[in-house]
Scaffold this motif. Structure first.
Motif, mmCIF file in Angstrom:
data_model
loop_
_atom_site.group_PDB
_atom_site.id
_atom_site.type_symbol
_atom_site.label_atom_id
_atom_site.label_comp_id
_atom_site.label_asym_id
_atom_site.label_seq_id
_atom_site.Cartn_x
_atom_site.Cartn_y
_atom_site.Cartn_z
ATOM 1 N N LYS A 62 0.765 -1.249 0.037
ATOM 2 C CA LYS A 62 -0.017 0.020 -0.086
ATOM 3 C C LYS A 62 0.826 1.215 0.112
ATOM 4 C CE LYS A 62 -4.208 -0.856 -0.209
ATOM 5 N NZ LYS A 62 -4.873 -0.320 -1.574
ATOM 6 N N SER A 63 2.073 1.191 0.769
ATOM 7 C CA SER A 63 2.764 2.431 0.813
ATOM 8 C C SER A 63 3.446 2.707 -0.361
ATOM 9 C CB SER A 63 3.944 2.186 1.856
ATOM 10 O OG SER A 63 3.373 2.132 2.980
ATOM 11 N N ILE A 64 3.882 1.454 -1.247
ATOM 12 C CA ILE A 64 4.501 1.648 -2.691
ATOM 13 C C ILE A 64 3.325 2.230 -3.495
ATOM 14 C CG2 ILE A 64 5.241 0.155 -4.466
ATOM 15 C CD1 ILE A 64 6.772 -1.540 -2.503
ATOM 16 N N GLU A 65 2.187 1.860 -3.568
ATOM 17 C CA GLU A 65 1.275 2.111 -4.532
ATOM 18 C C GLU A 65 0.929 3.807 -4.083
ATOM 19 O OE1 GLU A 65 -2.572 0.186 -3.868
ATOM 20 O OE2 GLU A 65 -1.443 -1.745 -4.413
ATOM 21 N N GLU A 66 1.052 4.171 -2.812
ATOM 22 C CA GLU A 66 0.644 5.608 -2.500
ATOM 23 C C GLU A 66 1.774 6.473 -2.933
ATOM 24 O OE1 GLU A 66 0.135 6.179 1.525
ATOM 25 O OE2 GLU A 66 -1.631 4.599 1.450
ATOM 26 N N ILE A 67 3.036 6.048 -2.939
ATOM 27 C CA ILE A 67 4.226 6.638 -3.400
ATOM 28 C C ILE A 67 4.133 6.638 -5.028
ATOM 29 C CG2 ILE A 67 6.689 6.659 -3.812
ATOM 30 C CD1 ILE A 67 6.919 5.171 -0.989
ATOM 31 N N SER A 68 3.768 5.686 -5.727
ATOM 32 C CA SER A 68 3.710 5.821 -7.098
ATOM 33 C C SER A 68 2.607 6.597 -7.612
ATOM 34 C CB SER A 68 3.169 4.222 -7.658
ATOM 35 O OG SER A 68 4.372 3.492 -7.424
ATOM 36 N N THR A 69 1.557 6.850 -6.915
ATOM 37 C CA THR A 69 0.231 7.565 -7.008
ATOM 38 C C THR A 69 0.903 9.183 -7.136
ATOM 39 O OG1 THR A 69 -1.431 5.965 -6.478
ATOM 40 C CG2 THR A 69 -2.191 8.304 -6.646
ATOM 41 N N ASP A 70 1.398 9.488 -5.875
ATOM 42 C CA ASP A 70 2.130 10.646 -5.498
ATOM 43 C C ASP A 70 2.882 11.311 -6.590
ATOM 44 O OD1 ASP A 70 0.510 10.853 -3.346
ATOM 45 O OD2 ASP A 70 2.312 10.365 -2.023
ATOM 46 N N LYS A 71 3.889 10.344 -7.061
ATOM 47 C CA LYS A 71 4.826 10.588 -8.117
ATOM 48 C C LYS A 71 4.025 10.674 -9.418
ATOM 49 C CE LYS A 71 9.058 8.537 -6.494
ATOM 50 N NZ LYS A 71 10.114 7.572 -6.804
ATOM 51 N N ALA A 72 2.949 10.014 -9.884
ATOM 52 C CA ALA A 72 2.331 10.336 -10.976
ATOM 53 C C ALA A 72 1.663 11.785 -11.107
ATOM 54 C CB ALA A 72 1.257 9.040 -11.360
ATOM 55 N N VAL A 73 1.025 12.038 -10.002
ATOM 56 C CA VAL A 73 0.314 13.387 -9.924
ATOM 57 C C VAL A 73 1.495 14.542 -9.994
ATOM 58 C CG1 VAL A 73 -0.827 14.606 -8.086
ATOM 59 C CG2 VAL A 73 -1.584 12.543 -8.624
ATOM 60 N N GLU A 74 2.255 14.228 -9.372
ATOM 61 C CA GLU A 74 3.601 15.484 -9.328
ATOM 62 C C GLU A 74 3.920 15.478 -10.824
ATOM 63 O OE1 GLU A 74 6.634 14.289 -6.627
ATOM 64 O OE2 GLU A 74 5.478 14.547 -4.976
ATOM 65 N N ALA A 75 3.998 14.491 -11.544
ATOM 66 C CA ALA A 75 4.674 14.251 -12.987
ATOM 67 C C ALA A 75 3.560 15.147 -13.865
ATOM 68 C CB ALA A 75 4.922 13.161 -13.547
ATOM 69 N N TYR A 76 2.341 14.782 -13.656
ATOM 70 C CA TYR A 76 1.170 15.383 -14.488
ATOM 71 C C TYR A 76 1.075 16.907 -14.084
ATOM 72 C CZ TYR A 76 -3.421 16.078 -16.533
ATOM 73 O OH TYR A 76 -4.424 16.402 -17.214
ATOM 74 N N THR A 77 1.293 17.139 -12.736
ATOM 75 C CA THR A 77 1.298 18.657 -12.473
ATOM 76 C C THR A 77 2.381 19.384 -13.335
ATOM 77 O OG1 THR A 77 -0.001 18.278 -10.417
ATOM 78 C CG2 THR A 77 0.894 20.302 -10.553
ATOM 79 N N LEU A 78 3.609 18.831 -13.220
ATOM 80 C CA LEU A 78 4.682 19.497 -13.850
ATOM 81 C C LEU A 78 4.502 19.743 -15.297
ATOM 82 C CD1 LEU A 78 7.463 20.879 -13.519
ATOM 83 C CD2 LEU A 78 8.371 18.315 -13.891
ATOM 84 N N GLN A 79 3.848 18.670 -15.798
ATOM 85 C CA GLN A 79 3.575 18.561 -17.298
ATOM 86 C C GLN A 79 2.639 19.660 -17.721
ATOM 87 O OE1 GLN A 79 2.087 15.100 -19.088
ATOM 88 N NE2 GLN A 79 1.476 16.105 -20.621
ATOM 89 N N LEU A 80 1.491 19.808 -16.713
ATOM 90 C CA LEU A 80 0.580 20.767 -17.114
ATOM 91 C C LEU A 80 1.072 22.188 -16.780
ATOM 92 C CD1 LEU A 80 -2.664 19.477 -15.233
ATOM 93 C CD2 LEU A 80 -2.094 19.472 -17.683
ATOM 94 N N MET A 81 2.142 22.502 -15.872
ATOM 95 C CA MET A 81 2.676 23.864 -15.427
ATOM 96 C C MET A 81 3.704 24.258 -16.613
ATOM 97 S SD MET A 81 3.561 23.239 -11.586
ATOM 98 C CE MET A 81 4.624 25.123 -11.469
ATOM 99 N N GLU A 82 4.389 23.196 -17.212
ATOM 100 C CA GLU A 82 5.145 23.472 -18.353
ATOM 101 C C GLU A 82 4.366 23.711 -19.881
ATOM 102 O OE1 GLU A 82 7.659 19.803 -18.677
ATOM 103 O OE2 GLU A 82 8.920 20.368 -17.155
ATOM 104 N N GLU A 83 3.420 23.259 -19.728
ATOM 105 C CA GLU A 83 2.496 23.374 -21.085
ATOM 106 C C GLU A 83 1.665 25.002 -20.870
ATOM 107 O OE1 GLU A 83 -0.125 20.189 -21.484
ATOM 108 O OE2 GLU A 83 1.539 18.781 -22.126
#
Length: 86
Positions: A62-83
């Motif tokens: 569960k901890s690994i899933e949460e970390i993966s989800t957090d990283k995905a959200v961060e990456a998507y947010t960064l992409q939106l900011m760059e665009e």
């Protein structure tokens, strides 16, 4: 942690059920199945995949899933900011 195996039940199974002080049965892909028998009434069964998993291993996954989800959200947010979307 055991391998996933097929399980059938006459009652709808819970996704996670404690079966011992330090052991869960974890279930996924629960499907309701109508069974028909010639000359008898039909009945309902549930099929799913299940495995026994220690509480410690479950919490680790569960901890690994949460970390993966957090990283995905961060990456998507960064992409939106760059665009320039946000």
């Amino acid at each position: 942690m055991q391998e996933w195996k097929k399980e059938t039940s006459v009652t709808e199974p819970q996704p996670l059920e404690i079966v011992a002080p330090d052991t869960y049965i974890q279930r996924k892909d629960v499907v309701k199945v109508e069974r028909k028998q010639e000359g008898k009434e039909s009945y309902t069964e549930y099929e799913c995949m299940s495995r026994e998993i220690s509480v410690r291993d479950y919490n680790m996954l569960k901890s690994i899933e949460e970390i993966s989800t957090d990283k995905a959200v961060e990456a998507y947010t960064l992409q939106l900011m760059e665009e320039g979307v946000i």
